[in-house]
Design a protein around this motif. Sequence first.
Motif, PDB file in Angstrom:
ATOM      1  N   ARG A  36       0.827  -1.200   0.000  1.00 22.34           N
ATOM      2  CA  ARG A  36       0.000   0.000   0.000  1.00 22.34           C
ATOM      3  C   ARG A  36       0.862   1.250   0.000  1.00 22.34           C
ATOM      4  NH1 ARG A  36      -4.238  -1.087   4.804  1.00 22.34           N
ATOM      5  NH2 ARG A  36      -4.805   1.073   4.311  1.00 22.34           N
ATOM      6  N   GLY A  37       1.961   1.213   0.759  1.00 17.63           N
ATOM      7  CA  GLY A  37       2.860   2.365   0.833  1.00 17.63           C
ATOM      8  C   GLY A  37       3.550   2.667  -0.485  1.00 17.63           C
ATOM      9  N   TYR A  38       4.060   1.629  -1.141  1.00 20.25           N
ATOM     10  CA  TYR A  38       4.725   1.835  -2.433  1.00 20.25           C
ATOM     11  C   TYR A  38       3.745   2.371  -3.476  1.00 20.25           C
ATOM     12  CZ  TYR A  38       8.944  -0.566  -0.815  1.00 20.25           C
ATOM     13  OH  TYR A  38      10.081  -0.915  -0.143  1.00 20.25           O
ATOM     14  N   ALA A  39       2.514   1.848  -3.471  1.00 20.08           N
ATOM     15  CA  ALA A  39       1.508   2.317  -4.420  1.00 20.08           C
ATOM     16  C   ALA A  39       1.173   3.788  -4.164  1.00 20.08           C
ATOM     17  CB  ALA A  39       0.251   1.460  -4.323  1.00 20.08           C
ATOM     18  N   LEU A  40       1.080   4.152  -2.879  1.00 19.83           N
ATOM     19  CA  LEU A  40       0.777   5.539  -2.525  1.00 19.83           C
ATOM     20  C   LEU A  40       1.919   6.459  -2.935  1.00 19.83           C
ATOM     21  CD1 LEU A  40      -1.531   7.093  -1.028  1.00 19.83           C
ATOM     22  CD2 LEU A  40      -0.104   6.956   1.027  1.00 19.83           C
ATOM     23  N   ALA A  41       3.150   6.039  -2.657  1.00 16.65           N
ATOM     24  CA  ALA A  41       4.317   6.860  -2.992  1.00 16.65           C
ATOM     25  C   ALA A  41       4.462   7.048  -4.504  1.00 16.65           C
ATOM     26  CB  ALA A  41       5.575   6.225  -2.422  1.00 16.65           C
ATOM     27  N   ALA A  42       4.131   5.994  -5.256  1.00 19.07           N
ATOM     28  CA  ALA A  42       4.257   6.054  -6.716  1.00 19.07           C
ATOM     29  C   ALA A  42       3.067   6.751  -7.365  1.00 19.07           C
ATOM     30  CB  ALA A  42       4.404   4.647  -7.276  1.00 19.07           C
ATOM     31  N   GLY A  43       2.028   7.004  -6.571  1.00 16.25           N
ATOM     32  CA  GLY A  43       0.834   7.616  -7.130  1.00 16.25           C
ATOM     33  C   GLY A  43       0.084   6.680  -8.057  1.00 16.25           C
ATOM     34  N   THR A  44       0.233   5.386  -7.817  1.00 12.96           N
ATOM     35  CA  THR A  44      -0.420   4.395  -8.665  1.00 12.96           C
ATOM     36  C   THR A  44      -1.929   4.441  -8.462  1.00 12.96           C
ATOM     37  OG1 THR A  44       1.512   2.960  -8.448  1.00 12.96           O
ATOM     38  CG2 THR A  44      -0.525   1.950  -9.283  1.00 12.96           C
ATOM     39  N   LYS A  45      -2.640   4.604  -9.549  1.00 10.36           N
ATOM     40  CA  LYS A  45      -4.091   4.654  -9.462  1.00 10.36           C
ATOM     41  C   LYS A  45      -4.665   3.241  -9.450  1.00 10.36           C
ATOM     42  CE  LYS A  45      -4.754   9.171 -11.650  1.00 10.36           C
ATOM     43  NZ  LYS A  45      -5.432   9.921 -12.758  1.00 10.36           N
ATOM     44  N   ALA A  46      -5.668   3.038  -8.637  1.00 12.46           N
ATOM     45  CA  ALA A  46      -6.320   1.734  -8.577  1.00 12.46           C
ATOM     46  C   ALA A  46      -6.971   1.423  -9.915  1.00 12.46           C
ATOM     47  CB  ALA A  46      -7.363   1.720  -7.469  1.00 12.46           C
ATOM     48  N   ALA A  47      -6.922   0.157 -10.313  1.00 11.02           N
ATOM     49  CA  ALA A  47      -7.509  -0.271 -11.580  1.00 11.02           C
ATOM     50  C   ALA A  47      -7.984  -1.712 -11.432  1.00 11.02           C
ATOM     51  CB  ALA A  47      -6.487  -0.163 -12.704  1.00 11.02           C
ATOM     52  N   PRO A  48      -8.990  -2.103 -12.207  1.00 11.19           N
ATOM     53  CA  PRO A  48      -9.431  -3.500 -12.164  1.00 11.19           C
ATOM     54  C   PRO A  48      -8.274  -4.452 -12.463  1.00 11.19           C
ATOM     55  CG  PRO A  48     -11.001  -2.158 -13.377  1.00 11.19           C
ATOM     56  CD  PRO A  48      -9.803  -1.291 -13.123  1.00 11.19           C
ATOM     57  N   VAL A  49      -8.269  -5.589 -11.790  1.00  7.22           N
ATOM     58  CA  VAL A  49      -7.178  -6.555 -11.919  1.00  7.22           C
ATOM     59  C   VAL A  49      -7.683  -7.798 -12.641  1.00  7.22           C
ATOM     60  CG1 VAL A  49      -5.539  -8.012 -10.673  1.00  7.22           C
ATOM     61  CG2 VAL A  49      -6.088  -5.715  -9.813  1.00  7.22           C
ATOM     62  N   LYS A  50      -6.973  -8.193 -13.694  1.00  8.30           N
ATOM     63  CA  LYS A  50      -7.329  -9.401 -14.429  1.00  8.30           C
ATOM     64  C   LYS A  50      -6.624 -10.613 -13.820  1.00  8.30           C
ATOM     65  CE  LYS A  50      -8.453  -7.194 -18.807  1.00  8.30           C
ATOM     66  NZ  LYS A  50      -8.246  -7.196 -20.287  1.00  8.30           N
TER      67      LYS A  50
END
Length: 248
Positions: free
Chosen positions: A66-80
């Motif tokens: 969760r921290g790495y995603a927040l730091a990278a600004g990764t937007k949530a997206a549907p996962v296949k």
Amino acid sequence: LIELDGGNVVEVSLDRGSIAAGARRDPICEIELELKAGKAAALFDLAIELAPALPARLDNRSKAQRGYALAAGTKAAPVKASTPGLTADMTVEDAFATIAFDCIAHLQANEAGLLAGRDAEYLHQARVALRRLRSAFRVFGAAIPEGRFAQTLDEFRAVARTLGNARNLDVFVLETLAHANSADHAGIAALRRRTQAMRRIAARAARATVAAPAYTVMMLQFVQNLFAVQMQPETASAGRAGVKLKDF
């Protein structure tokens, strides 16, 4: 530390706070259960007891993820779906468990988006995960004791029906009716209004199903039984315990 019957000891930790990256924040309010001594079944039993009382939902993401995603600004997206890592010399129990855990991870990865109602694709991928899981039971039916999973399978089918109804209306409204460009046609306009209303009701039902404590209990019971089959291959159907995947 909670001491349970049979010498089982579980550590219960409450984490409250937030993950921070610049101005971005991701709040944390979690209960973590860790087995300190004894059998894993006791850990699941405690989690199943706690789930409806809190209520709580499962999260398979670590704080680091969760921290790495927040730091990278990764937007949530549907996962296949991913491809499970199978090998020819796996036992049939390990192969089934690998596929089933992959399906559960696929389902969980789309739960938050489904609950937020951000994108119809989240619901679609959650439904695909359940369909893959049911297919795994059909493929491995000769080797896996279905009786152990009978109740959970019925519950999964009920969830799949609810999600399926919502998905069918998503497709009809967003894809099928989108081709009916007769904006000035009274019948089409009335159909669009009615199906939009039906879609909202179905979407609320899908979210309520996934948010319900019964859903969390279902997931915990399923994973508990998965571990049991993987750790106790003698519970497999006669003559199939320990069979290599290639032979199966």
